[in-house]
Design a protein around this motif. Structure first.
Motif, PDB file in Angstrom:
ATOM      1  N   ASP A 142       0.832  -1.160   0.022  1.00 60.11           N
ATOM      2  CA  ASP A 142       0.125  -0.185  -0.084  1.00 60.11           C
ATOM      3  C   ASP A 142       0.946   1.106  -0.171  1.00 60.11           C
ATOM      4  N   ASN A 143       2.230   1.011  -0.133  1.00 61.54           N
ATOM      5  CA  ASN A 143       2.981   2.229  -0.580  1.00 61.54           C
ATOM      6  C   ASN A 143       3.264   3.102   1.178  1.00 61.54           C
ATOM      7  N   GLU A 144       3.304   2.306   2.052  1.00 57.15           N
ATOM      8  CA  GLU A 144       3.564   2.642   3.302  1.00 57.15           C
ATOM      9  C   GLU A 144       4.902   2.452   3.633  1.00 57.15           C
ATOM     10  N   ILE A 145       5.684   3.508   4.295  1.00 56.20           N
ATOM     11  CA  ILE A 145       7.176   3.173   4.682  1.00 56.20           C
ATOM     12  C   ILE A 145       7.040   2.223   5.878  1.00 56.20           C
ATOM     13  N   THR A 146       7.949   1.311   6.068  1.00 59.24           N
ATOM     14  CA  THR A 146       8.215   0.238   7.273  1.00 59.24           C
ATOM     15  C   THR A 146       9.593   0.288   7.759  1.00 59.24           C
ATOM     16  N   THR A 147       9.799   0.071   8.811  1.00 57.94           N
ATOM     17  CA  THR A 147      11.090  -0.407   9.335  1.00 57.94           C
ATOM     18  C   THR A 147      11.355  -1.682   9.845  1.00 57.94           C
ATOM     19  N   LEU A 148      12.501  -2.278   9.944  1.00 56.13           N
ATOM     20  CA  LEU A 148      12.625  -3.811  10.217  1.00 56.13           C
ATOM     21  C   LEU A 148      13.073  -4.163  11.568  1.00 56.13           C
ATOM     22  N   GLY A 149      13.267  -3.136  12.540  1.00 54.01           N
ATOM     23  CA  GLY A 149      13.415  -3.606  13.686  1.00 54.01           C
ATOM     24  C   GLY A 149      14.976  -3.484  13.851  1.00 54.01           C
ATOM     25  N   ARG A 150      15.221  -3.537  15.378  1.00 57.82           N
ATOM     26  CA  ARG A 150      16.613  -3.575  15.556  1.00 57.82           C
ATOM     27  C   ARG A 150      17.766  -4.536  14.786  1.00 57.82           C
ATOM     28  N   GLY A 151      18.553  -3.704  14.324  1.00 55.72           N
ATOM     29  CA  GLY A 151      19.577  -4.701  13.328  1.00 55.72           C
ATOM     30  C   GLY A 151      19.429  -4.893  11.973  1.00 55.72           C
ATOM     31  N   GLY A 152      18.315  -4.187  11.584  1.00 55.51           N
ATOM     32  CA  GLY A 152      17.273  -4.440  10.373  1.00 55.51           C
ATOM     33  C   GLY A 152      18.080  -4.197   8.961  1.00 55.51           C
ATOM     34  N   SER A 153      19.255  -3.408   9.194  1.00 54.11           N
ATOM     35  CA  SER A 153      20.259  -3.158   7.849  1.00 54.11           C
ATOM     36  C   SER A 153      20.925  -4.475   7.865  1.00 54.11           C
ATOM     37  N   ASP A 154      21.124  -5.306   8.599  1.00 52.09           N
ATOM     38  CA  ASP A 154      21.735  -6.674   8.278  1.00 52.09           C
ATOM     39  C   ASP A 154      20.818  -7.459   7.517  1.00 52.09           C
TER      40      ASP A 154
END
Length: 405
Positions: A142-154
């Motif tokens: 739905d084109n909503e921005i989300t983040t992946l939680g701590r350490g999500g860049s890994d």
């Protein structure tokens, strides 16, 4: 020409000089004849600072707006790194997670990656560019921005590496590999040259902060070889890969400690079918991850259920458990956020009986009481009082000979 995915953590891009250092590393990799995709985290403590700022404004900020806020940290890093690489004369482009096509589910602040589109990435690589990608973030359908939680860049890095079928995914951080324990807690800890996916997954899940657990899962499922290295030196790192039986030489490979633990107990629970389901389904609906679970022996038709959650989830978990308590007629809910988890991990434990007994004996000799126990084929975890965690880790590290070559 190899395709290499590199990920740099927040300490590696904390300030102009460190950004320039990362740029030089990336450019050297490119000039060695490789295609390079780089994933970066937010600089330094920016994510923590943004969280603190949000809580000064709202004690319980909406999850969607937290994602809108936190996604800005990584965008700062990718733009600055792209500028530094541009100054070194290499073609480069920075892209956000949504621009790349990192599709996630709808769980704000703890989203899971569902798919990574390679079209934009491959097009930019084909034009000879170094591609810089914002870690930790994605977009729903739905084109909503989300983040992946701590350490999500890994997780972003490994997911991108898997989608591109990269030759290797290098995780650059402020330590130069995976150690037998946290060297800050156990000075005698040693760097491991190789560790299996399963062992690394257990260590990551049990508190070792080198890699995020989901990133290791992605690596194992997609056969992505991971290499943990330092961005501050050129030392060889630790390879995380499938390990053969012949390579499983150590009974115990590492000791982990985790202070992000809270214990909740539901007392005097009626012993009838469906009670555990009611409790843990209710917790799952709130996206609360439950770790260890212990149910006591039945007495007079009742028992107790104890479980652990992360401290960030404690308040919500207690609210849910209180609601279930009222529905099922249990007597009370208690909790303790001054506990910690100490664990030993090793693929060799499968074929060596008595390892758990040796761990319990070691803790007993140190006068450390065990509140809960959890085991698998390659790990044993104990919940203990937080004040004894350092002592427990040091004693276990020595007990299993991890301080010896």
């Amino acid at each position: 020409m190899a395709l290499i995915v590199q990920k740099y953590g927040g300490t590696s891009v904390n300030g102009p000089e460190r950004v320039k250092n990362v740029a030089r590393r990336v450019v050297n990799t490119r000039r060695a004849g490789n295609e390079v995709v780089v994933i970066v985290s937010a600089p330094g403590d920016m994510t923590d600072d943004l969280i603190a700022m949000a809580h000064e404004i709202s004690p319980n900020p909406p999850a969607r707006e937290m994602d809108m806020l936190l996604a800005t940290g990584e965008q700062t890093s990718i733009a600055l790194l792209a500028m530094a690489i541009y100054e070194l004369g290499e073609p480069v482009i920075s892209l956000t997670g949504p621009q790349v096509g990192i599709l996630t589910d709808n769980v704000h602040t703890k989203a899971r990656i569902l798919e990574v589109s390679c079209d934009r990435l491959r097009r930019e690589l084909a034009e000879g560019k170094i591609v810089i990608v914002a870690g930790f973030q994605g977009m729903t359908c739905d084109n909503e921005i989300t983040t992946l939680g701590r350490g999500g860049s890994d997780t972003t890095a490994v997911a991108v590496a898997a989608a591109l079928k990269a030759d290797v995914c290098q995780i650059y951080t402020d330590v130069d590999g995976v150690y037998t324990a946290d060297p800050r807690v156990v000075p005698a800890a040693r760097k491991l040259p190789v560790i299996s996916y399963d062992e690394m997954l257990e260590l990551a899940s049990l508190g070792a902060q080198v890699l995020q657990p989901r990133s290791v899962e992605f690596g194992k499922l997609n056969h992505v070889v991971l290499e943990v290295r330092s961005s501050f030196n050129d030392n060889e790192g630790t390879l995380v890969k499938e390990v053969t039986e012949l390579e499983k030489k150590m009974v115990v490979s590492g000791v982990a400690g985790d202070r992000n633990v809270a214990r909740i107990a539901l007392h005097d629970v009626p012993d009838r079918p469906g009670i555990a389901k009611a409790l843990f389904v209710a917790l799952a609906r709130e996206s609360i991850n439950v770790d260890m679970i212990v149910q006591s022996a039945m007495r007079d038709g009742i028992n107790d259920i104890a479980f652990t959650v992360g401290r960030d989830d404690l308040r919500k978990a207690v609210e849910v458990t209180e609601r279930v308590r009222a529905e099922i007629g249990a007597s009370k809910v208690t909790y303790n956020d001054r506990v910690a988890k100490v664990s030993i991990v090793g693929a060799g434990m499968i074929t060596n009986p008595g390892v758990a007994a040796d761990m319990f004996a070691c803790l007993a000799e140190e006068g450390i009481n065990i509140h809960m126990i959890s085991t698998s084929e390659i790990k044993v975890s104990c919940i203990i009082d937080e004040e004894y965690l350092t002592r427990a880790m040091q004693a276990l590290h020595s007990r299993f000979g991890l301080d010896k070559e």
